[in-house]
Design an enzyme around this catalytic site. Structure first.
Site: not given
Length: 735
Positions: A603, A616
């Site tokens: 990501s 995350y």
């Protein structure tokens, strides 16, 4: 045989209520489908049917007799009318004197082969379907309807040393016999002469080839085909000696658990060995009939003889590789016999390639095509079964099917006499026939990834599902893996519906799986990953691409905190999970020895610091570095890269309704509780898009395109890289 009798060994599919609604030519396609529906009647792509019907000439408007005959390369089971060639009968028969007056005509001469080039001049109504080499067999017989089948039972008679005698004994004087001759003009004329001399004949057994029969009514022709095949099968069964037909049992079949454990270790290594020139996909075959053969005393002798029917050895080569391995001979350093089996296979493969090259050199002609891949397409291992190879799963399944047919032919021939194979020169002249080469060249080019086996973890939804569809479009075989069994199988079902028949749930019906299988996996559990690997290898024989799109986002509490368990879970999935998958495949890829690719999904959050997603974001930063470490560790055989998405809202399981609403609220975006999930996601996606340089929402398809690039040979010199697919977030620019 004029009265329809009860059938025991074949099934009757004809339905008068269907046939009566069809035109004469459409009835031919229907008859063909009925015949092709039963593999005991003919094998995939094999056999040929025809009908002579009256059609209106598009030029004169007058009725003219037209031969409709299955075109080159068609398959009876799936054939439609457009798969049949159509020729003016008058013009086709007019080719006979042209051939007879040609200089130096005769079997296997250029004059005979040149006649195939004359068929287009006989075409009725500009039909573009190419005529097959069997056209003269149908056109020169006087009956209106002709079936030419490759049933195991009749080929067994045709491939027996007592073939002519047995034909008379079994069928009486209604069925004649002709010796082996390669299909073409000469064989058609031979059959014509046989029928001219014996007008009462209803069919012919074709030595070492198959069956051809005829009638003036199409339903009667169909029924006759079934009766002849059934009668041959009944005769063979009455003579079959059970296990003694193949000389008795020499080896015992391994138990399923032990056999599968051995295959999981063997298959990737073996795939690497047979893929030295071209990459292949495998099919494992362990049905009782094949096990009875490979375990028998006569298996080695019969396997060495090779196959008989031309349709068989075009797929299975001149012969298989049989390995005389004894699974009971193990040792402390070789507890399951794998090392001894690999040693025998290695030497066997080396000798097979030498034998094949010698066969080519001894039989080739001045104008023969170049030697094809000398590796076997069928490997027989006592106690284990058969492993068939092909350019894709469909072809390896058909290869397995054809050798199953060859085994049944050998069983039948040995039950009623002695099995004989075609002489090597005759076999070569079929395998390397210029007309067969031309047929191969007419096939559409292979898709880019048609020889690749690809694992997609997370294929049940979102990016993973889109990746599975994108790579399947390029011909790849997809193992759709997901934590949700239902979601994995749904994606596999979709792909199989689009790209081919047969869907396999991994671990069941191995030989029946198609272009995709569904598998359940928990990437935080290595035992679960190993089970998925076993399913993958048993289904396809190896692996070429490993793609992990699975990931989690665990929302923090309102105060921004996240429990230790949730921190651990985030890293377990997003970092350790990806590592687990790659690490478990590492030894398999090394054993296989073929170039491979790994693509992970990280990501842009891994390089952009922000508030509210610390677990995350840091897990994705770790995943980014994992890519670089793995690229170094797995070089030079395996390339490791990643795609870094940003805010892919559409179709993502990480954006459930409550998270979307929380984000809309966080950014003061107006919404109504009555709006659908899709409407809410669109609002959030458009908001995120406005923060990017391209001003476009990011979709799963955008990620799939980048993953396809990194997984394919288009990026063959790229490794250790992370490609951002984020619409242009300048905060994530390289620092």
């Amino acid at each position: 045989m004029s009265t329809l009798k009860e059938l025991t060994f074949v099934d009757r599919h004809w339905d008068d209520s269907v046939a009566e609604k069809l035109s004469p030519a459409e009835r031919l396609a229907y008859r063909s489908n009925c015949l092709g529906a039963d593999q005991r009647i003919t094998n995939t792509g094999g056999g040929n049917t025809s009908s002579k019907v009256l059609e209106k000439d598009p030029l004169t408007g007058e009725e003219t007799e037209v031969l409709w005959v299955k075109g080159s390369g068609g398959d009876l089971r799936t054939a439609k009318l457009e798969n049949f060639a159509s020729l003016y009968m008058s013009k086709l028969l007019g080719l006979i004197p042209v051939y007879e007056n040609a200089p130096n005509n005769g079997p296997k001469t250029p004059a005979e082969d040149n006649m195939v080039g004359q068929f287009p001049h006989c075409t009725f109504n500009l039909n573009p379907r190419a005529s097959s080499i069997d056209t003269p067999l149908h056109g020169f017989l006087p009956a209106r309807h002709v079936d030419h089948m490759h049933p195991n039972s009749v080929i067994a008679i045709a491939a027996c040393d007592r073939s002519k005698e047995l034909t008379a004994e079994i069928f009486g004087d209604e069925i004649g016999w002709v010796p082996w001759l390669r299909p073409g003009f000469e064989l058609g004329l031979m059959m014509k002469r046989e029928v001219d001399a014996n007008p009462s004949l209803k069919g012919l057994v074709m030595g070492q080839h198959g069956l051809i029969n005829w009638a003036d009514d199409d339903k009667e022709c169909y029924d006759l085909t079934l009766q002849l095949i059934d009668k041959a099968a009944a005769y063979i069964e009455s003579k079959d000696k059970g296990e003694q037909t193949f000389g008795g049992t020499k080896y015992e079949t391994l138990g399923e658990e032990k056999r599968n454990g051995l295959l999981v270790e063997l298959l990737p290594w073996l795939r690497g060995q047979v893929c030295q020139q071209n990459k292949f996909v495998g099919t494992v075959e362990t049905r009782d009939a094949i096990m009875r053969f490979v375990n028998s005393k006569d298996a080695q002798r019969l396997a060495e003889l090779g196959t008989s029917c031309p349709d068989h050895f075009l797929r299975t080569k001149i012969k298989p590789l049989y390995v005389d391995w004894d699974a009971t001979k193990t040792s402390e350093d070789d507890p399951n016999g794998l090392k001894s089996l690999q040693a025998m296979l290695e030497s066997g493969l080396e000798q097979y390639r030498k034998d094949y090259a010698a066969y080519y050199e001894a039989c080739k002609h001045d104008n023969s095509p170049a030697m094809r891949d000398p590796n076997p397409t069928v490997i027989l291992i006592p106690g284990v079964g058969m492993i068939a190879w092909g350019k894709d799963k469909s072809e390896s399944r058909v290869t397995a099917e054809f050798y199953n047919c060859a085994v049944e032919v050998m069983r039948g021939a040995e039950a009623i006499g002695n099995y004989i194979s075609l002489p090597k020169q005759e076999a070569f002249d079929i395998e390397y026939w210029l007309l067969e080469e031309a047929k191969l060249k007419r096939k559409p080019p292979e898709k880019e990834m048609s020889r690749d086996i690809v694992l997609v973890v997370g294929a049940g939804n979102g990016i993973g599902k889109e990746v599975a569809h994108r790579l399947a479009k390029e011909g790849a075989h997809i193992v759709c893996a997901d934590l949700s069994t239902e979601a994995a199988e749904k994606t596999a079902s979709e792909l199989s519906e689009i790209y081919g028949q047969g869907i396999g749930v991994a671990g069941t019906g191995i030989s029946g799986c198609g272009p995709a299988i569904g598998a359940t996996v928990d990437i935080t559990n290595r035992d679960s990953i190993r089970e998925m690997i076993q399913q993958t290898l048993l289904a396809y024989g190896g692996i070429d691409r490993v793609i992990v799109t699975a990931g989690v986002f665990v929302a923090p509490e309102r105060d921004g905190s996240l429990s230790d368990d949730k921190w651990k879970f985030t890293f377990d999935v997003n970092v350790r999970g990806s590592y687990n998958v790659v690490d478990e495949f590492r030894s398999i890829l090394k054993s296989q020895g073929l170039s491979a690719a790994v693509v992970l999904t990280t990501s842009v959050n891994g390089v952009v610091g922000k508030k509210g997603s610390v677990a995350y974001d840091t897990s994705k930063a770790a995943a980014n570095h994992l890519v670089r470490e793995l690229a170094i560790e797995m070089a030079p055989l395996v390339r490791v890269n990643a795609v870094a998405p940003a805010t892919v809202v559409a179709g993502s399981t990480m954006f459930p309704r409550d998270r979307v609403i929380a984000s809309l609220t966080k950014y003061d975006i107006e919404f109504a509780e009555s709006e659908s999930d899709e409407e809410l996601r669109d609002k959030l996606a458009n908001f995120y898009a406005k923060r990017t340089l391209t001003q476009q929402p990011i979709t799963p398809a955008d990620q799939a395109e980048a993953i396809y690039f990194l997984a394919s040979n288009k990026s063959s010199k790229t490794t250790g890289q992370i490609i951002n697919v984020d619409g242009g977030l300048h905060e994530a620019f390289l620092r």
